[in-house]
Design an enzyme around this catalytic site. Structure first.
Site, PDB file in Angstrom:
ATOM      1  N   CYS A   1     -17.241 -79.999  36.856  1.00  0.00           N
ATOM      2  CA  CYS A   1     -18.043 -80.727  37.228  1.00  0.00           C
ATOM      3  C   CYS A   1     -17.540 -82.125  37.799  1.00  0.00           C
ATOM      4  CB  CYS A   1     -19.418 -80.963  36.357  1.00  0.00           C
ATOM      5  SG  CYS A   1     -20.330 -79.266  36.117  1.00  0.00           S
TER       6      CYS A   1
ATOM      7  N   GLU B   1     -26.095 -81.404  33.994  1.00  0.00           N
ATOM      8  CA  GLU B   1     -26.121 -79.990  34.427  1.00  0.00           C
ATOM      9  C   GLU B   1     -27.550 -79.403  33.828  1.00  0.00           C
ATOM     10  OE1 GLU B   1     -22.598 -77.898  34.209  1.00  0.00           O
ATOM     11  OE2 GLU B   1     -23.804 -76.124  35.164  1.00  0.00           O
TER      12      GLU B   1
ATOM     13  N   LYS C   1     -28.895 -82.081  37.927  1.00  0.00           N
ATOM     14  CA  LYS C   1     -27.954 -81.131  39.052  1.00  0.00           C
ATOM     15  C   LYS C   1     -27.808 -79.659  38.430  1.00  0.00           C
ATOM     16  CE  LYS C   1     -23.356 -82.356  37.358  1.00  0.00           C
ATOM     17  NZ  LYS C   1     -23.105 -80.943  36.975  1.00  0.00           N
TER      18      LYS C   1
ATOM     19  N   ASP D   1     -22.516 -85.458  33.009  1.00  0.00           N
ATOM     20  CA  ASP D   1     -22.752 -84.376  32.120  1.00  0.00           C
ATOM     21  C   ASP D   1     -22.168 -84.834  30.374  1.00  0.00           C
ATOM     22  OD1 ASP D   1     -23.499 -83.290  34.505  1.00  0.00           O
ATOM     23  OD2 ASP D   1     -22.369 -81.388  34.417  1.00  0.00           O
TER      24      ASP D   1
ATOM     25  N   LYS E   1     -22.284 -77.551  39.902  1.00  0.00           N
ATOM     26  CA  LYS E   1     -21.387 -78.202  39.211  1.00  0.00           C
ATOM     27  C   LYS E   1     -21.300 -79.539  39.752  1.00  0.00           C
ATOM     28  CE  LYS E   1     -20.683 -74.471  36.682  1.00  0.00           C
ATOM     29  NZ  LYS E   1     -21.415 -74.703  35.327  1.00  0.00           N
TER      30      LYS E   1
ATOM     31  N   GLN F   1      -0.749 -86.120  47.284  1.00  0.00           N
ATOM     32  CA  GLN F   1      -0.754 -86.515  48.833  1.00  0.00           C
ATOM     33  C   GLN F   1      -1.374 -87.486  49.268  1.00  0.00           C
ATOM     34  OE1 GLN F   1      -1.538 -82.193  50.614  1.00  0.00           O
ATOM     35  NE2 GLN F   1      -2.397 -82.082  48.619  1.00  0.00           N
TER      36      GLN F   1
ATOM     37  N   VAL G   1     -17.286 -85.005  31.608  1.00  0.00           N
ATOM     38  CA  VAL G   1     -16.735 -83.427  31.428  1.00  0.00           C
ATOM     39  C   VAL G   1     -17.420 -82.594  32.372  1.00  0.00           C
ATOM     40  CG1 VAL G   1     -16.646 -84.238  28.950  1.00  0.00           C
ATOM     41  CG2 VAL G   1     -18.686 -82.969  29.593  1.00  0.00           C
ATOM     42  N   THR G   2     -16.834 -81.672  32.490  1.00  0.00           N
ATOM     43  CA  THR G   2     -15.467 -81.189  32.237  1.00  0.00           C
ATOM     44  C   THR G   2     -14.810 -81.412  33.426  1.00  0.00           C
ATOM     45  OG1 THR G   2     -15.575 -78.770  32.710  1.00  0.00           O
ATOM     46  CG2 THR G   2     -15.920 -79.453  30.435  1.00  0.00           C
TER      47      THR G   2
HETATM   48  C1  C5J Z   1     -19.344 -79.158  33.567  1.00  0.00           C
HETATM   49  C2  C5J Z   1     -19.171 -76.668  33.079  1.00  0.00           C
HETATM   50  N1  C5J Z   1     -20.191 -80.096  33.334  1.00  0.00           N
HETATM   51  N2  C5J Z   1     -17.877 -76.607  32.601  1.00  0.00           N
HETATM   52  N3  C5J Z   1     -19.874 -77.856  33.443  1.00  0.00           N
HETATM   53  O1  C5J Z   1     -18.183 -78.967  33.707  1.00  0.00           O
HETATM   54  O2  C5J Z   1     -19.808 -75.538  33.373  1.00  0.00           O
END
Ligand code: C5J
Length: 223
Positions: free
Chosen positions: A161, A71, A128, A23, A131, A201, A156-157
């Protein structure tokens, strides 16, 4: 190739690995898009662009498969659940017209990947609606057709996502590495927590590393 990573070195074979860039679209990085409509300071995310660009170029030069995601929703929003569109009280909702066109809608100016990281011919570009990069996209099938077992993530972020996509990848059997200096959040403490929890872990979701050892492994002259 074997690179320094946490919680232990990450081993991968370029022929069976893909670089997945989540994204890096104008909607999140530039003013006037979805990120800013939710009240975020988008300038924070722009800082990772040079590091992402260096990895993308090195990966391409080494001949590795590249996947870009956006996205993105269909123009009629038929793939956008009302819960996603209506939640909260944003300045602009998904589908509304903003300074870069309709927010988070495929084909709009704001939905394009930033020029510094534009896809080139032969790279996979995934729109997509969720997320996660695997939900309702056919990404898993594409990766399987290409014989991919290992994924290197940037984008990101971090906690939304990127993390969701890494968790989806883990459940589908991929080994995943997150490049710490090639991912960012509007909330630095969320990024820090995500990096820690993914590799906790014994690498419960995967590995994390900085881009330096990957660049050294990909670029013989740096070794
Ligand atoms: C992504 C969002 N790409 N934060 N989307 O992380 O809504």
């Amino acid at each position: 190739m074997l690179i320094a990573a946490q919680p232990f070195p990450f081993e991968f074979d370029l022929a069976h690995s893909a670089l997945v860039i989540i994204d890096m679209q104008r909607d999140f990085i530039e003013p006037g898009g979805f990120g800013e409509s939710l009240g975020n300071n988008v300038a924070l995310l722009e800082a990772i662009v040079p590091a992402c660009q260096a990895v993308l170029h090195a990966w391409r030069d080494a001949g590795g498969l590249v996947v870009h995601t956006r996205e993105a929703h269909a123009a009629d929003l038929s793939d956008c659940p009302p819960a996603k569109r209506l939640r909260g009280n944003p300045a602009l909702r998904i589908g509304d017209v903003g300074p870069m066109g309709r927010i988070l809608v495929a084909g709009e100016p704001g939905n394009q990947i930033i020029p510094a990281l534009s896809p080139v011919a032969g790279e996979i570009v995934i729109d997509k609606p969720g997320k996660g990069a695997f939900y309702a996209t056919g990404l898993h099938e594409s990766l399987q057709q290409n014989g991919i077992s290992h994924l290197v993530f940037m984008g990101v972020t971090t906690e939304v996502c990127v993390q969701t996509s890494m968790r989806e990848a883990n459940d589908r059997g991929y080994d995943s590495l997150l490049l710490e200096d090639c991912t960012e959040s509007y909330f630095p403490h969320f990024k820090a927590a995500t990096v820690e929890m993914l590799r906790a872990q014994g690498g419960i979701i995967g590995w994390t590393a900085t881009s330096a050892p990957l660049l050294a492994a990909l670029t013989p002259s740096r070794r």
